[in-house]
Enzyme design. Structure first.
Site, PDB file in Angstrom:
ATOM      1  N   SER A 165      21.285  74.813   9.739  1.00  0.00           N
ATOM      2  CA  SER A 165      20.674  75.132  11.037  1.00  0.00           C
ATOM      3  C   SER A 165      19.475  76.070  10.849  1.00  0.00           C
ATOM      4  O   SER A 165      18.517  75.680  10.193  1.00  0.00           O
ATOM      5  CB  SER A 165      21.749  75.705  11.964  1.00  0.00           C
ATOM      6  OG  SER A 165      21.315  75.657  13.297  1.00  0.00           O
ATOM      7  N   ASP A 245      26.140  66.570  17.308  1.00  0.00           N
ATOM      8  CA  ASP A 245      25.710  67.971  17.230  1.00  0.00           C
ATOM      9  C   ASP A 245      25.101  68.352  18.575  1.00  0.00           C
ATOM     10  O   ASP A 245      24.116  67.737  19.008  1.00  0.00           O
ATOM     11  CB  ASP A 245      24.656  68.111  16.103  1.00  0.00           C
ATOM     12  CG  ASP A 245      24.294  69.559  15.820  1.00  0.00           C
ATOM     13  OD1 ASP A 245      24.124  70.322  16.788  1.00  0.00           O
ATOM     14  OD2 ASP A 245      24.172  69.907  14.637  1.00  0.00           O
ATOM     15  N   HIS A 280      28.178  70.416  14.857  1.00  0.00           N
ATOM     16  CA  HIS A 280      27.337  71.416  14.175  1.00  0.00           C
ATOM     17  C   HIS A 280      28.176  72.369  13.318  1.00  0.00           C
ATOM     18  O   HIS A 280      27.642  73.281  12.709  1.00  0.00           O
ATOM     19  CB  HIS A 280      26.606  72.226  15.260  1.00  0.00           C
ATOM     20  CG  HIS A 280      25.408  72.983  14.780  1.00  0.00           C
ATOM     21  ND1 HIS A 280      24.254  72.374  14.327  1.00  0.00           N
ATOM     22  CD2 HIS A 280      25.154  74.323  14.688  1.00  0.00           C
ATOM     23  CE1 HIS A 280      23.352  73.288  13.985  1.00  0.00           C
ATOM     24  NE2 HIS A 280      23.880  74.481  14.181  1.00  0.00           N
TER      25      HIS A 280
END
Ligand SMILES: N[C@@H](CCC(=O)N[C@@H](CSC=O)C(=O)NCC(=O)O)C(=O)O
Length: 303
Positions: A165, A245, A280
């Site tokens: 991320s 996600d 995620h």
């Protein structure tokens, strides 16, 4: 020689040890936490101490809100590090400290836990938020001085980088900005075009200045691919992103990186895998860690 790092915990895990360390950073002006996993090969007494056998390093940059512990506990890099024989370094995501280090206590996507792997230029943040120089220069150098002195570990020359991320963006931008310094780069659900998405705009505006778009371009992977030349035919950046996600369309935008690379020397070199159903979380990351580990092991000369 005085010790650089204080060892707060030395935890046996898999065949090696996870060290939880603290040290003073000149870059951030604060104490920093960092975890390192030394694989089983490091503790193998029969291993020859010659240049060829030095154990390389994979740097793992974590995402927003993380400390060095999230990935240490949930990504399962340790099994892979033992399988191939590499060290894993888990830096923190920002300077910490008390009220002397500026923060936004009402927003987890900015300030402490959200250093965005850049060197801030705005006066309020410039003294402490220097995570770019910290991660790519100061930390490897300090680790080499203290843990590399026995000739077995290489934190500087034979190294690769990955992240998740915000840390995926940090890995790709660091790989491109230091082209040639890392043997390989991969990312899990990276923020691909920070200049145009909410998380990136907030951090770039505050750390670099809302009008200083020239500085933004120096960190944004979608701009870097246009100015950094890929000169190695085997360059490939491995990326996985889950279709479920929740941040995919608002903050990650992998399609923008694919588009930006078109017509550049990086065209066809971003191997972006959209994987069905994954989110995620570290359930997603840990699923693909073995594939990323094998990818890095090849580039680090371990396979
Ligand atoms: N605290 C937030 C969730 C923040 C979050 O999802 N952080 C991710 C990284 S996001 C991009 O950089 C993360 O890795 N969290 C740590 C973990 O262990 O999962 C909220 O409350 O929604």
């Amino acid at each position: 020689m005085p010790k650089i790092f204080k060892t707060n915990a030395e935890i046996a895990t898999c065949g090696g040890k996870l060290l939880k360390l603290t040290h003073d950073s000149k870059e951030t002006g604060t104490q920093m936490d960092v975890n390192i996993y030394l694989p089983k090969q490091y503790y193998d007494k029969s291993k020859k101490e010659c240049h060829e056998s030095k154990i390389p390093t994979l740097y793992y940059l974590s995402g927003l809100t993380c400390t060095p512990n999230n990935a240490s506990e949930k990504a399962f890099w340790q099994l892979q590090a033992d399988k191939y024989g590499f060290t894993v370094v888990f830096p923190d995501t920002s300077p910490r400290g008390g009220d002397e280090v500026p923060d936004d206590k009402n927003d987890w996507s900015f300030g402490k836990g959200a250093g965005f792997y850049l060197n801030a230029t705005e006066p309020k943040y410039a003294a402490n938020y220097r995570m770019y120089d910290y991660v790519h220069k100061e930390l490897p150098s300090l680790l080499q001085q203290e843990f590399g002195s026995d000739g077995k570990l290489d934190f500087i020359k034979n190294k690769s980088i990955t992240g998740h991320s915000m840390g995926g963006y940090g890995a790709i931008s660091g790989f491109l900005k230091n082209y040639g310094a890392y043997k390989s780069c991969s990312a899990f659900a990276p923020i691909c075009n920070p200049s145009v998405v909410g998380w990136g705009i907030k951090c770039f505006s505050n750390y670099l200045g809302s009008d200083n778009k020239a500085a933004w371009k120096q960190y944004d992977p979608c701009d870097l691919v246009k100015v950094v030349k890929s000169t190695n035919a085997s360059d490939k950046v491995l990326i996985h992103v889950g279709t479920k996600d929740p941040f995919l369309n608002e903050h990650l935008r992998p399609e923008l990186l694919l588009n930006a690379s078109k017509g550049t020397t990086w065209e066809g070199k971003f191997d972006i895998n959209l994987v069905d159903n994954f989110d995620h979380s570290y359930y997603f990351i840990s699923t693909f860690v073995p594939e990323h580990a094998e990818f890095h092991a090849k580039h680090l000369g371990l396979l």
